[in-house]
Scaffold this motif. Structure first.
Motif, PDB file in Angstrom:
ATOM      1  N   UNK A  24      20.195  82.401  40.250  1.00 17.92           N
ATOM      2  CA  UNK A  24      19.087  81.451  40.368  1.00 17.92           C
ATOM      3  C   UNK A  24      19.362  80.476  41.514  1.00 17.92           C
ATOM      4  N   UNK A  25      20.586  79.968  41.550  1.00 18.37           N
ATOM      5  CA  UNK A  25      20.930  78.923  42.528  1.00 18.37           C
ATOM      6  C   UNK A  25      20.957  79.426  43.966  1.00 18.37           C
ATOM      7  N   UNK A  26      21.315  80.696  44.170  1.00 18.52           N
ATOM      8  CA  UNK A  26      21.529  81.175  45.544  1.00 18.52           C
ATOM      9  C   UNK A  26      20.672  82.358  45.969  1.00 18.52           C
ATOM     10  N   UNK A  38      23.931  71.058  50.297  1.00 22.75           N
ATOM     11  CA  UNK A  38      24.530  70.710  49.015  1.00 22.75           C
ATOM     12  C   UNK A  38      25.075  71.947  48.307  1.00 22.75           C
ATOM     13  N   UNK A  39      24.311  73.032  48.319  1.00 23.02           N
ATOM     14  CA  UNK A  39      24.758  74.250  47.653  1.00 23.02           C
ATOM     15  C   UNK A  39      25.938  74.883  48.392  1.00 23.02           C
ATOM     16  N   UNK A  40      25.963  74.755  49.721  1.00 25.20           N
ATOM     17  CA  UNK A  40      27.109  75.248  50.499  1.00 25.20           C
ATOM     18  C   UNK A  40      28.351  74.444  50.126  1.00 25.20           C
ATOM     19  N   UNK A  41      28.186  73.165  49.920  1.00 22.16           N
ATOM     20  CA  UNK A  41      29.299  72.300  49.515  1.00 22.16           C
ATOM     21  C   UNK A  41      29.836  72.723  48.150  1.00 22.16           C
ATOM     22  N   UNK A  61      31.672  67.906  40.396  1.00 22.81           N
ATOM     23  CA  UNK A  61      30.814  69.047  40.077  1.00 22.81           C
ATOM     24  C   UNK A  61      31.293  70.295  40.808  1.00 22.81           C
ATOM     25  N   UNK A  62      31.694  70.129  42.066  1.00 24.85           N
ATOM     26  CA  UNK A  62      32.179  71.273  42.834  1.00 24.85           C
ATOM     27  C   UNK A  62      33.412  71.890  42.181  1.00 24.85           C
TER      28      UNK A  62
END
Length: 205
Positions: free
Chosen positions: A32-34, A68-71, A104-105
Motif C-alpha cells: 500500500x505504502x509503496x 518521507x517514504x524514502x527516509x 518510526x523509521x
C-alpha cells in the motif's frame, strides 16, 4: 524418520508458517505504502488535506511524501525536506516531527529486516527438508496445514483486537504509541505539525 526428526520437522513447519504470515502482513503494508499508484493523491484528495496546508500544490505535497517514504526505507539520510508553502520556500517538517520520524523509521526498517529473516528461515527449512525425502514429504504436509492454522489464529486475534480498539480508538492509539515509543514526540498538534495532516488515516488503523 526418528522421533527427534519428526519433532524438529513439526516445529520447523509451525515456525515457518507463523513467520510467513508475519512477512505477508508486512508486505501488505509495504504494498500500500509503496506500490499502489496514486494512493497518496487519492487519500489527500479524499480528506482535502491541501485545505489544512498553507497554499501548497498537490505536486509539491506528493514530492514531500516521496521523500518521507524514502527516509522510512533508509534511502534518505534525514528528513530535512524543503518545499514551497504559502509562497515561501521552507522546511516542511519541524524538529519534533523529524525526531519522531527517526523512531518510526527504526520500527519500519525493523519490520523489513524481520521479513528478510523470515524468508531466510523459510529457505533453510526448505533445504533442510530437501536433503531427506521423508522430511520433504512431512514439510509438504505440515506447512500448508500450519499456514491454515496460524492464519486462522492471527486473524482471530486481529478481529478481537479490532473489536476492542473500536470501542475507544483514541485510548488504544495512545496505548500503541506508549508501547512502541519511550517519549512523547508522537503527540503532535495539527495546527503546527504538518506530519499529522499528511499521513493517511488508514496507516493509523
Amino acid at each position: 524418520m526418528t522421533k527427534t526428526a519428526k519433532t524438529i520437522t513439526y516445529a520447523a513447519g509451525i515456525f515457518t508458517a507463523f513467520w510467513l504470515i508475519i512477512a505477508f502482513l508486512i508486505t501488505s503494508v509495504e504494498a500500500i505504502a509503496y506500490w499502489t499508484p496514486g494512493y497518496y493523491e487519492k487519500e489527500y484528495t479524499k480528506y482535502q488535506v491541501l485545505n489544512d496546508l498553507p497554499e501548497m500544490t498537490m505536486d509539491d505535497l506528493l514530492d514531500v511524501t516521496d521523500e518521507m517514504m524514502a527516509f522510512l526505507r533508509g534511502k534518505r539520510e534525514n528528513l530535512h525536506v524543503y518545499t514551497t508553502m504559502g509562497g515561501e520556500y521552507r522546511e516542511f517538517f519541524n524538529d519534533r516531527e523529524i525526531a519522531h520520524m527517526e523512531d518510526v523509521r527504526g520500527l519500519f526498517i525493523g519490520g523489513l529486516w524481520l521479513r528478510r529473516i523470515t524468508l531466510c528461515f523459510a529457505a533453510l527449512a526448505y533445504f533442510w527438508g530437501h536433503k531427506s525425502s521423508e522430511r520433504t514429504a512431512a514439510l509438504k504436509r505440515l506447512i500448508p496445514k500450519s499456514l491454515c492454522i496460524v492464519t486462522g489464529a492471527v486473524f482471530a486475534v486481529a478481529l478481537a483486537l479490532i473489536g476492542i480498539i473500536s470501542t475507544d480508538f483514541s485510548k488504544y492509539f495512545i496505548v500503541f504509541h506508549k508501547i512502541f515509543f519511550n517519549n512523547d514526540l508522537w503527540v503532535l498538534d495539527p495546527r503546527t505539525d504538518m506530519l499529522i495532516n499528511i499521513v493517511p488515516e488508514g496507516f493509523f488503523f
